[in-house]
Write a protein that holds these residues in place. Structure first.
Motif, PDB file in Angstrom:
ATOM      1  N   UNK A 118       0.821  -1.211   0.000  1.00  0.00           N
ATOM      2  CA  UNK A 118       0.000   0.000   0.000  1.00  0.00           C
ATOM      3  C   UNK A 118       0.857   1.264   0.000  1.00  0.00           C
ATOM      4  N   UNK A 119       1.959   1.236   0.728  1.00  0.00           N
ATOM      5  CA  UNK A 119       2.803   2.423   0.843  1.00  0.00           C
ATOM      6  C   UNK A 119       3.549   2.727  -0.449  1.00  0.00           C
ATOM      7  N   UNK A 120       3.553   1.792  -1.380  1.00  0.00           N
ATOM      8  CA  UNK A 120       4.166   2.023  -2.695  1.00  0.00           C
ATOM      9  C   UNK A 120       3.158   2.539  -3.710  1.00  0.00           C
ATOM     10  N   UNK A 121       1.929   2.832  -3.286  1.00  0.00           N
ATOM     11  CA  UNK A 121       0.855   3.112  -4.235  1.00  0.00           C
ATOM     12  C   UNK A 121       1.095   4.372  -5.062  1.00  0.00           C
ATOM     13  N   UNK A 122       1.729   5.389  -4.501  1.00  0.00           N
ATOM     14  CA  UNK A 122       2.009   6.595  -5.289  1.00  0.00           C
ATOM     15  C   UNK A 122       3.045   6.300  -6.371  1.00  0.00           C
ATOM     16  N   UNK A 123       4.026   5.470  -6.037  1.00  0.00           N
ATOM     17  CA  UNK A 123       4.980   5.011  -7.058  1.00  0.00           C
ATOM     18  C   UNK A 123       4.267   4.189  -8.121  1.00  0.00           C
ATOM     19  N   UNK A 124       3.356   3.312  -7.687  1.00  0.00           N
ATOM     20  CA  UNK A 124       2.575   2.503  -8.626  1.00  0.00           C
ATOM     21  C   UNK A 124       1.810   3.389  -9.604  1.00  0.00           C
ATOM     22  N   UNK A 125       1.217   4.467  -9.086  1.00  0.00           N
ATOM     23  CA  UNK A 125       0.436   5.366  -9.940  1.00  0.00           C
ATOM     24  C   UNK A 125       1.312   5.948 -11.043  1.00  0.00           C
ATOM     25  N   UNK A 126       2.533   6.345 -10.690  1.00  0.00           N
ATOM     26  CA  UNK A 126       3.454   6.873 -11.702  1.00  0.00           C
ATOM     27  C   UNK A 126       3.806   5.794 -12.717  1.00  0.00           C
ATOM     28  N   UNK A 127       4.059   4.584 -12.248  1.00  0.00           N
ATOM     29  CA  UNK A 127       4.395   3.485 -13.157  1.00  0.00           C
ATOM     30  C   UNK A 127       3.237   3.178 -14.100  1.00  0.00           C
ATOM     31  N   UNK A 128       2.022   3.202 -13.584  1.00  0.00           N
ATOM     32  CA  UNK A 128       0.855   2.913 -14.420  1.00  0.00           C
ATOM     33  C   UNK A 128       0.623   4.008 -15.452  1.00  0.00           C
ATOM     34  N   UNK A 129       0.817   5.255 -15.057  1.00  0.00           N
ATOM     35  CA  UNK A 129       0.633   6.351 -16.022  1.00  0.00           C
ATOM     36  C   UNK A 129       1.675   6.282 -17.134  1.00  0.00           C
ATOM     37  N   UNK A 130       2.899   5.896 -16.794  1.00  0.00           N
ATOM     38  CA  UNK A 130       3.921   5.734 -17.842  1.00  0.00           C
ATOM     39  C   UNK A 130       3.557   4.588 -18.771  1.00  0.00           C
ATOM     40  N   UNK A 131       3.092   3.478 -18.211  1.00  0.00           N
ATOM     41  CA  UNK A 131       2.745   2.313 -19.034  1.00  0.00           C
ATOM     42  C   UNK A 131       1.603   2.630 -19.986  1.00  0.00           C
ATOM     43  N   UNK A 132       0.697   3.505 -19.578  1.00  0.00           N
ATOM     44  CA  UNK A 132      -0.456   3.823 -20.407  1.00  0.00           C
ATOM     45  C   UNK A 132      -0.044   4.484 -21.728  1.00  0.00           C
ATOM     46  N   UNK A 133       1.137   5.074 -21.772  1.00  0.00           N
ATOM     47  CA  UNK A 133       1.581   5.739 -23.002  1.00  0.00           C
ATOM     48  C   UNK A 133       1.661   4.767 -24.172  1.00  0.00           C
ATOM     49  N   UNK A 134       1.762   3.492 -23.864  1.00  0.00           N
ATOM     50  CA  UNK A 134       1.747   2.450 -24.904  1.00  0.00           C
ATOM     51  C   UNK A 134       0.658   1.442 -24.543  1.00  0.00           C
ATOM     52  N   UNK A 135      -0.581   1.635 -25.021  1.00  0.00           N
ATOM     53  CA  UNK A 135      -1.687   0.760 -24.618  1.00  0.00           C
ATOM     54  C   UNK A 135      -1.400  -0.713 -24.924  1.00  0.00           C
TER      55      UNK A 135
END
Length: 291
Positions: free
Chosen positions: A216-233
């Motif tokens: 759970x404490x990594x969730x803000x990092x996860x959000x950044x990782x997910x937003x980067x991944x979205x750049x290539x659907x």
């Protein structure tokens, strides 16, 4: 606990060391590979009712994620990208060059990162009952009249606090696991005592709750990782599964932001379809996984 295939034979249980982590995993069946990723507060045991539906036609790998079940509990590495890379390394070590990914709850978010980071290996993604950091998860942690009448996740902010959650949860792992599991399900009898006991056994490990909180404490990092991944659907087929009493059709909605080929199905259940309505889930999942 032992997991069985469609013939009633026990799956193989083993441990594989991959750098800083040792992953416990079950394996069995034959055919195209599929890996099943559990959420929180669960372990690989979550998939025991679905596995016999898959082993007739698939080589099934069911790991405990880093820090959970009978896997080791490293100090760090609980962001979803690292958790995904653990699984990619495990599958390569086991000789599976390509495989389908099925994830639920936090394991679904790990599954998304696995599909995004290892595109040549992942053939499809099944995304079950998960909210996606960076794409709406955070909205459900806010106190509002709408959230309190719908999907409100007050525990997330509590888990972010340093030290206090560990202090208050210690000695109360059973209460936490039982309240979470039973509170998120609607199908009677889907959380029998022996299942709760297995989850409590694992989360009562000296580092079990620390690992849960670290995710759970990594969730803000996860959000950044997910937003980067979205750049290539994602281009692989995605099956988004929900329970109508919990996340429901939101699973399909969020995956349509992240992938090009998405289909959805909502079951009459709560947050844990694979334990609440496993036969119904298999009826949708098995055809989706068919070559």
């Amino acid at each position: 606990m032992t997991m069985h295939d469609h013939r009633g034979h026990p799956l193989t249980s083993d441990r594989t060391t991959l750098g800083d982590v040792t992953l416990h995993h079950h394996s069995g069946g034959s055919g195209p590979a599929v890996v099943l990723l559990h959420g929180i507060p669960k372990t690989s045991h979550h998939w025991r009712l679905l596995v016999p539906h898959l082993t007739p036609d698939h080589a099934v790998v069911v790991p405990d994620l880093r820090g959970f079940g009978d896997s080791s509990h490293p100090v760090d590495g609980y962001d979803v990208a690292t958790l995904a890379d653990d699984i990619a390394a495990l599958m390569a070590t086991l000789g599976h060059q390509q495989y389908a990914v099925v994830g639920e709850d936090w394991g679904a978010v790990v599954g998304y990162q696995l599909a995004a980071r290892h595109r040549d290996q992942v053939t499809s993604l099944t995304f079950i009952e998960a909210l996606m950091p960076g794409f709406g998860f955070e909205d459900h942690t806010l106190l509002s009249p709408e959230n309190t009448q719908g999907l409100f996740l007050p525990h997330v902010g509590f888990y972010f606090m340093p030290d206090l959650p560990e202090l208050l949860i210690a000695g109360h792992e059973r209460e936490l696991v039982e309240a979470t599991i039973t509170g998120e399900r609607t199908v009677p009898g889907s959380a029998p005592a022996e299942v709760i006991d297995e989850y409590v056994r694992c989360y009562s490990h000296p580092d079990g709750i620390r690992s849960l909180l670290s995710v759970y404490r990594a969730m803000l990092t996860d959000a950044e990782q997910n937003r980067r991944a979205r750049q290539q659907p994602l281009r692989v087929p995605v099956l988004a599964i929900g329970g109508n009493a919990f996340i429901g059709s939101r699973n399909e909605e969020v995956m349509k932001l992240l992938a090009q080929d998405v289909r959805g199905h909502v079951f009459n259940c709560g947050h844990d379809p694979a334990e609440e309505v496993p036969d119904e889930v298999a009826g949708v999942l098995v055809p989706f996984l068919a070559p």
